[in-house]
Design a protein around this motif. Structure first.
Motif, PDB file in Angstrom:
ATOM      1  N   GLN A   1       0.829  -1.210   0.000  1.00 48.17           N
ATOM      2  CA  GLN A   1       0.000   0.000   0.000  1.00 48.17           C
ATOM      3  C   GLN A   1       0.862   1.259   0.000  1.00 48.17           C
ATOM      4  OE1 GLN A   1      -2.468  -0.615   3.435  1.00 48.17           O
ATOM      5  NE2 GLN A   1      -3.847  -2.011   2.355  1.00 48.17           N
ATOM      6  N   ARG A   2       1.942   1.237   0.780  1.00 41.33           N
ATOM      7  CA  ARG A   2       2.854   2.391   0.805  1.00 41.33           C
ATOM      8  C   ARG A   2       3.528   2.588  -0.549  1.00 41.33           C
ATOM      9  NH1 ARG A   2       3.854   0.506   5.914  1.00 41.33           N
ATOM     10  NH2 ARG A   2       5.806  -0.500   5.331  1.00 41.33           N
ATOM     11  N   ALA A   3       3.935   1.494  -1.174  1.00 42.07           N
ATOM     12  CA  ALA A   3       4.555   1.599  -2.504  1.00 42.07           C
ATOM     13  C   ALA A   3       3.561   2.173  -3.501  1.00 42.07           C
ATOM     14  CB  ALA A   3       5.048   0.230  -2.963  1.00 42.07           C
ATOM     15  N   LEU A   4       2.328   1.760  -3.391  1.00 43.64           N
ATOM     16  CA  LEU A   4       1.285   2.229  -4.304  1.00 43.64           C
ATOM     17  C   LEU A   4       0.955   3.698  -4.052  1.00 43.64           C
ATOM     18  CD1 LEU A   4      -0.422   1.163  -6.588  1.00 43.64           C
ATOM     19  CD2 LEU A   4      -2.148   0.495  -4.924  1.00 43.64           C
ATOM     20  N   GLU A   5       0.869   4.095  -2.788  1.00 45.02           N
ATOM     21  CA  GLU A   5       0.560   5.488  -2.445  1.00 45.02           C
ATOM     22  C   GLU A   5       1.609   6.442  -3.000  1.00 45.02           C
ATOM     23  OE1 GLU A   5       0.253   5.487   1.804  1.00 45.02           O
ATOM     24  OE2 GLU A   5      -1.700   4.472   1.761  1.00 45.02           O
ATOM     25  N   GLY A   6       2.844   5.986  -3.090  1.00 43.60           N
ATOM     26  CA  GLY A   6       3.898   6.824  -3.637  1.00 43.60           C
ATOM     27  C   GLY A   6       3.739   7.087  -5.131  1.00 43.60           C
ATOM     28  N   GLN A   7       2.978   6.250  -5.803  1.00 38.70           N
ATOM     29  CA  GLN A   7       2.809   6.378  -7.251  1.00 38.70           C
ATOM     30  C   GLN A   7       1.385   6.735  -7.673  1.00 38.70           C
ATOM     31  OE1 GLN A   7       5.374   5.922  -9.511  1.00 38.70           O
ATOM     32  NE2 GLN A   7       6.635   5.869  -7.676  1.00 38.70           N
ATOM     33  N   LEU A   8       0.417   6.390  -6.840  1.00 36.96           N
ATOM     34  CA  LEU A   8      -0.983   6.489  -7.231  1.00 36.96           C
ATOM     35  C   LEU A   8      -1.823   6.943  -6.039  1.00 36.96           C
ATOM     36  CD1 LEU A   8      -2.459   5.674  -9.892  1.00 36.96           C
ATOM     37  CD2 LEU A   8      -2.912   3.483  -8.844  1.00 36.96           C
ATOM     38  N   PRO A   9      -2.402   8.149  -6.089  1.00 34.00           N
ATOM     39  CA  PRO A   9      -3.252   8.591  -4.979  1.00 34.00           C
ATOM     40  C   PRO A   9      -4.433   7.642  -4.769  1.00 34.00           C
ATOM     41  CG  PRO A   9      -2.810  10.397  -6.498  1.00 34.00           C
ATOM     42  CD  PRO A   9      -2.277   9.146  -7.137  1.00 34.00           C
ATOM     43  N   SER A  10      -4.851   7.472  -3.517  1.00 36.74           N
ATOM     44  CA  SER A  10      -5.931   6.531  -3.214  1.00 36.74           C
ATOM     45  C   SER A  10      -7.253   6.915  -3.872  1.00 36.74           C
ATOM     46  CB  SER A  10      -6.112   6.410  -1.700  1.00 36.74           C
ATOM     47  OG  SER A  10      -6.440   7.679  -1.168  1.00 36.74           O
ATOM     48  N   SER A  11      -7.413   8.178  -4.225  1.00 33.81           N
ATOM     49  CA  SER A  11      -8.655   8.629  -4.859  1.00 33.81           C
ATOM     50  C   SER A  11      -8.643   8.443  -6.381  1.00 33.81           C
ATOM     51  CB  SER A  11      -8.899  10.100  -4.531  1.00 33.81           C
ATOM     52  OG  SER A  11      -7.832  10.885  -5.041  1.00 33.81           O
ATOM     53  N   SER A  12      -7.604   7.832  -6.916  1.00 37.80           N
ATOM     54  CA  SER A  12      -7.493   7.659  -8.367  1.00 37.80           C
ATOM     55  C   SER A  12      -8.610   6.761  -8.894  1.00 37.80           C
ATOM     56  CB  SER A  12      -6.149   7.036  -8.729  1.00 37.80           C
ATOM     57  OG  SER A  12      -5.110   7.864  -8.317  1.00 37.80           O
ATOM     58  N   PRO A  13      -9.237   7.172 -10.000  1.00 36.33           N
ATOM     59  CA  PRO A  13     -10.274   6.331 -10.609  1.00 36.33           C
ATOM     60  C   PRO A  13      -9.640   5.293 -11.542  1.00 36.33           C
ATOM     61  CG  PRO A  13     -10.105   8.387 -11.814  1.00 36.33           C
ATOM     62  CD  PRO A  13      -9.119   8.464 -10.672  1.00 36.33           C
ATOM     63  N   LEU A  14     -10.431   4.323 -11.924  1.00 34.20           N
ATOM     64  CA  LEU A  14      -9.970   3.308 -12.874  1.00 34.20           C
ATOM     65  C   LEU A  14      -9.953   3.921 -14.268  1.00 34.20           C
ATOM     66  CD1 LEU A  14      -9.139   0.458 -13.618  1.00 34.20           C
ATOM     67  CD2 LEU A  14     -11.539  -0.184 -13.664  1.00 34.20           C
ATOM     68  N   GLN A  15      -8.754   4.179 -14.751  1.00 34.19           N
ATOM     69  CA  GLN A  15      -8.519   4.702 -16.094  1.00 34.19           C
ATOM     70  C   GLN A  15      -7.305   3.983 -16.661  1.00 34.19           C
ATOM     71  OE1 GLN A  15      -7.904   8.858 -15.221  1.00 34.19           O
ATOM     72  NE2 GLN A  15     -10.061   9.352 -15.549  1.00 34.19           N
ATOM     73  N   MET A  16      -7.074   4.189 -17.931  1.00 30.81           N
ATOM     74  CA  MET A  16      -5.952   3.530 -18.584  1.00 30.81           C
ATOM     75  C   MET A  16      -4.628   3.863 -17.887  1.00 30.81           C
ATOM     76  SD  MET A  16      -5.500   1.498 -21.215  1.00 30.81           S
ATOM     77  CE  MET A  16      -6.555   1.837 -22.593  1.00 30.81           C
ATOM     78  N   ASN A  17      -4.403   5.143 -17.575  1.00 29.30           N
ATOM     79  CA  ASN A  17      -3.120   5.532 -16.975  1.00 29.30           C
ATOM     80  C   ASN A  17      -2.980   5.022 -15.540  1.00 29.30           C
ATOM     81  OD1 ASN A  17      -5.077   7.386 -16.067  1.00 29.30           O
ATOM     82  ND2 ASN A  17      -3.572   9.008 -15.823  1.00 29.30           N
ATOM     83  N   THR A  18      -4.076   4.998 -14.760  1.00 26.18           N
ATOM     84  CA  THR A  18      -3.977   4.494 -13.392  1.00 26.18           C
ATOM     85  C   THR A  18      -3.786   2.977 -13.383  1.00 26.18           C
ATOM     86  OG1 THR A  18      -6.399   4.418 -13.209  1.00 26.18           O
ATOM     87  CG2 THR A  18      -5.283   6.363 -12.323  1.00 26.18           C
ATOM     88  N   LEU A  19      -4.421   2.309 -14.328  1.00 28.62           N
ATOM     89  CA  LEU A  19      -4.245   0.859 -14.441  1.00 28.62           C
ATOM     90  C   LEU A  19      -2.805   0.527 -14.821  1.00 28.62           C
ATOM     91  CD1 LEU A  19      -5.832  -1.733 -14.168  1.00 28.62           C
ATOM     92  CD2 LEU A  19      -6.551  -1.501 -16.531  1.00 28.62           C
ATOM     93  N   ARG A  20      -2.260   1.278 -15.740  1.00 29.41           N
ATOM     94  CA  ARG A  20      -0.858   1.063 -16.135  1.00 29.41           C
ATOM     95  C   ARG A  20       0.076   1.290 -14.949  1.00 29.41           C
ATOM     96  NH1 ARG A  20       3.751   3.177 -17.331  1.00 29.41           N
ATOM     97  NH2 ARG A  20       5.009   2.472 -19.074  1.00 29.41           N
ATOM     98  N   THR A  21      -0.181   2.351 -14.179  1.00 32.40           N
ATOM     99  CA  THR A  21       0.645   2.634 -13.002  1.00 32.40           C
ATOM    100  C   THR A  21       0.537   1.504 -11.984  1.00 32.40           C
ATOM    101  OG1 THR A  21       0.405   5.019 -13.325  1.00 32.40           O
ATOM    102  CG2 THR A  21       1.041   4.275 -11.113  1.00 32.40           C
ATOM    103  N   LEU A  22      -0.674   1.017 -11.756  1.00 34.83           N
ATOM    104  CA  LEU A  22      -0.873  -0.098 -10.824  1.00 34.83           C
ATOM    105  C   LEU A  22      -0.074  -1.323 -11.265  1.00 34.83           C
ATOM    106  CD1 LEU A  22      -2.367  -1.396  -8.394  1.00 34.83           C
ATOM    107  CD2 LEU A  22      -4.180  -2.010 -10.013  1.00 34.83           C
ATOM    108  N   ILE A  23      -0.146  -1.648 -12.530  1.00 34.66           N
ATOM    109  CA  ILE A  23       0.579  -2.808 -13.062  1.00 34.66           C
ATOM    110  C   ILE A  23       2.077  -2.624 -12.872  1.00 34.66           C
ATOM    111  CG2 ILE A  23       1.147  -4.075 -15.174  1.00 34.66           C
ATOM    112  CD1 ILE A  23      -1.788  -3.415 -16.096  1.00 34.66           C
ATOM    113  N   LEU A  24       2.558  -1.462 -13.192  1.00 32.74           N
ATOM    114  CA  LEU A  24       3.998  -1.186 -13.056  1.00 32.74           C
ATOM    115  C   LEU A  24       4.443  -1.253 -11.594  1.00 32.74           C
ATOM    116  CD1 LEU A  24       6.453  -0.605 -14.721  1.00 32.74           C
ATOM    117  CD2 LEU A  24       5.895   1.816 -14.637  1.00 32.74           C
TER     118      LEU A  24
END
Length: 156
Positions: free
Chosen positions: A30-53
């Motif tokens: 969760q901490r690693a993810l918070e550093g790259q993706l705010p918790s309020s991020s919606p499901l979009q192409m760019n947020t999905l790509r960031t999650l995968i990465l």
């Protein structure tokens, strides 16, 4: 004893040492993810790509710091990470407005399938045979994931 926590306090918070390790792994992810993706991020192409990465990078770093004695906990860590990923995807799916109501079981199954579609390749890639970069793998996985999500939602 070393931590200054008595047994009763420990067991009030965790079922056993494995529950503690699972909780620790989820929090670390969760901490690693918070550093790259705010918790309020919606499901979009760019947020999905960031999650995968983030998943690919997290597993690669995890393996880099794993000691031989830690191997016994590897399945526990992997299950915790996959479950956390599934929960993130399910929360994203629940936030999407839809003209056609999506049954909750469809959302849960979709989140589960997509989490494994991300997690499986990330685990294999992190275990070795990294013939391409995490970014290239994320692009390949993103293509498959978007195709898997297309019957349920439209990504932009």
């Amino acid at each position: 004893e070393h931590a200054g926590v008595n047994r009763a306090t420990f067991y009030a918070h965790f079922e056993d040492k494995y529950a503690l390790l699972e909780n620790w792994m989820r929090a670390k992810f969760q901490r690693a993810l918070e550093g790259q993706l705010p918790s309020s991020s919606p499901l979009q192409m760019n947020t999905l790509r960031t999650l995968i990465l983030v998943v690919f990078d997290f597993l690669a770093n995890f393996r880099r710091y794993m000691k031989p004695a830690d191997k016994q906990f590897e399945p526990l860590f992997e299950v915790a990470l996959q479950q956390e990923l599934s929960e993130i995807l399910l929360n994203w799916l629940k936030q999407i407005p839809s003209q056609i109501p999506i049954p909750p079981e469809t959302m849960e199954i979709t989140a589960l399938v997509i989490s494994w579609a991300i997690f499986g390749p990330a685990v294999q890639w992190s275990r070795g045979g990294q013939t391409c970069s995490a970014e290239e793998m994320a692009c390949h996985v993103l293509t498959i994931v978007v195709a898997g999500l297309s019957p349920v939602i439209a990504l932009t």
